[in-house]
Design a protein around this motif. Structure first.
Motif, PDB file in Angstrom:
ATOM      1  N   GLN A  16      32.227  -0.167 -13.139  1.00 35.17           N
ATOM      2  CA  GLN A  16      31.514   0.005 -11.865  1.00 35.17           C
ATOM      3  C   GLN A  16      30.381   1.015 -11.978  1.00 35.17           C
ATOM      4  OE1 GLN A  16      32.113  -1.884  -9.242  1.00 35.17           O
ATOM      5  NE2 GLN A  16      33.832  -2.913 -10.234  1.00 35.17           N
ATOM      6  N   GLN A  17      30.317   1.792 -13.059  1.00 35.30           N
ATOM      7  CA  GLN A  17      29.274   2.806 -13.234  1.00 35.30           C
ATOM      8  C   GLN A  17      28.556   2.596 -14.564  1.00 35.30           C
ATOM      9  OE1 GLN A  17      32.587   4.009 -12.706  1.00 35.30           O
ATOM     10  NE2 GLN A  17      32.324   4.006 -10.474  1.00 35.30           N
ATOM     11  N   ARG A  18      27.255   2.937 -14.578  1.00 31.98           N
ATOM     12  CA  ARG A  18      26.455   2.799 -15.784  1.00 31.98           C
ATOM     13  C   ARG A  18      26.951   3.702 -16.909  1.00 31.98           C
ATOM     14  NH1 ARG A  18      21.437   4.699 -15.293  1.00 31.98           N
ATOM     15  NH2 ARG A  18      20.565   3.381 -16.963  1.00 31.98           N
ATOM     16  N   GLY A  19      27.434   4.901 -16.553  1.00 29.09           N
ATOM     17  CA  GLY A  19      27.927   5.822 -17.569  1.00 29.09           C
ATOM     18  C   GLY A  19      29.100   5.238 -18.337  1.00 29.09           C
ATOM     19  N   VAL A  48      25.490  -3.919 -14.259  1.00 26.88           N
ATOM     20  CA  VAL A  48      26.028  -2.782 -13.519  1.00 26.88           C
ATOM     21  C   VAL A  48      24.916  -1.874 -13.003  1.00 26.88           C
ATOM     22  CG1 VAL A  48      26.327  -1.291 -15.553  1.00 26.88           C
ATOM     23  CG2 VAL A  48      27.824  -1.009 -13.586  1.00 26.88           C
ATOM     24  N   ASP A  93      23.402  -2.081 -19.259  1.00 27.89           N
ATOM     25  CA  ASP A  93      23.325  -1.841 -17.811  1.00 27.89           C
ATOM     26  C   ASP A  93      22.602  -2.957 -17.067  1.00 27.89           C
ATOM     27  OD1 ASP A  93      20.753  -1.382 -18.687  1.00 27.89           O
ATOM     28  OD2 ASP A  93      20.408   0.296 -17.325  1.00 27.89           O
ATOM     29  N   GLU A  98      24.538  -0.838  -9.094  1.00 31.25           N
ATOM     30  CA  GLU A  98      24.497   0.554  -8.646  1.00 31.25           C
ATOM     31  C   GLU A  98      23.276   0.826  -7.780  1.00 31.25           C
ATOM     32  OE1 GLU A  98      24.693   3.550 -11.623  1.00 31.25           O
ATOM     33  OE2 GLU A  98      26.870   3.609 -11.624  1.00 31.25           O
TER      34      GLU A  98
END
Length: 274
Positions: free
Chosen positions: A166-169, A79, A76, A83
């Motif tokens: 686009q997302q950490r998950g 990203v 992360d 976020e």
């Protein structure tokens, strides 16, 4: 260079405060100590050097744990800041995007390297007590140094992962899949192919060549091929990997697995829309 140094320092400090990373670093130390005492126990009965046996055991530990620690640090790195909105603020300063990636890579590699050297260093102190007269200490030092390098490889791969979604998950899920492929699934697929092939096409030289496409296997090859006692402690696997060609091939593999993902991470982040 000043911008890279500042970013690297920040990443180093953030890394050593990360509770997940600290937990993994603690596990590395505990497992290394456990293998130092338990893993070297059979050496007295089979006549193999205690330090060589422990080095083989610690090589397997490093292959499983260090890539996971590196990906925990780096998945992360990009990203996560995007976020939170801090990446846009950071780029308002006179810092190029490539400097952000390189600074994060250096800082996280130093943090992971410090944890690796500490864990293996504590184990090494006990090994110095258990096997003070061993002739294989250079093999142990090569293990520590190459373990830091293995961590750097997966930090670079983690930065590539961090630049894609686009997302950490999504980045976390992708990091786990990458760890599973390199550490578990690649070897299972290779061994399955070897069994199915019945040595018709995949002989020892082809098998060793295919191992070089996986940085975890290249790391294992480097540490099992260089020292005679370690090859003996590793059994037939170590013997099959013997020779200067195996060593040079493993080093080239680790070099390319460091530089190419890092360059790809710079390219991806340069083109990424914030």
């Amino acid at each position: 260079m000043k911008a890279i140094a500042i970013l690297a320092s920040k990443e180093f400090c953030d890394g050593i405060r990360n509770r997940w990373f600290l937990g993994a670093a603690g596990a590395l130390m505990i497992f290394a100590l456990g293998l130092t005492f338990v893993g070297s126990a059979p050496s007295g009965s089979v006549g193999v050097d205690r330090l060589a046996v422990t080095t083989v055991s610690l090589t397997s530990l490093a292959v499983f744990l260090l890539p996971l620690m590196a990906l925990l640090l780096s998945y992360d790195a990009l990203v996560g800041e995007i976020e939170r909105g801090t990446m846009s603020l950071l780029l308002t300063y006179p810092v190029a995007r490539w400097q952000v990636v390189v600074g994060k890579f250096i800082g996280q590699t130093f943090g992971l390297g410090a944890a690796t050297i500490t864990g293996f260093g504590v184990a090494g102190l006990f090994l110095l007590w258990l096997a003070p007269d061993s002739a294989n200490w250079h093999g142990y030092l090569l293990l520590v140094g190459s373990s830091v390098w293995l961590g750097a490889v997966f930090v670079a791969i983690g930065l590539v992962i961090s630049g894609l979604p686009q997302q950490r998950g999504a980045a976390a899920a992708l990091a786990f899949i990458v760890w599973l492929v390199f550490v578990v699934m690649y070897d299972m697929a290779l061994l399955g192919g070897l069994v199915a092939d019945q040595a018709a096409i995949i002989g020892p030289s082809v098998f060793n060549f295919l191992l070089l496409f996986n940085p975890a296997d290249a790391f294992r090859m480097f540490n099992l091929a260089g020292v005679e006692d370690i090859r003996a402690a590793a059994g037939l696997l170590g013997a099959d990997m013997a020779g200067g060609l195996a060593l040079s091939g493993a080093l080239m593999s680790l070099f390319f697995w460091t530089t190419l993902p890092l360059g790809l991470a710079v390219f991806i982040f340069h083109r990424k829309s914030l």
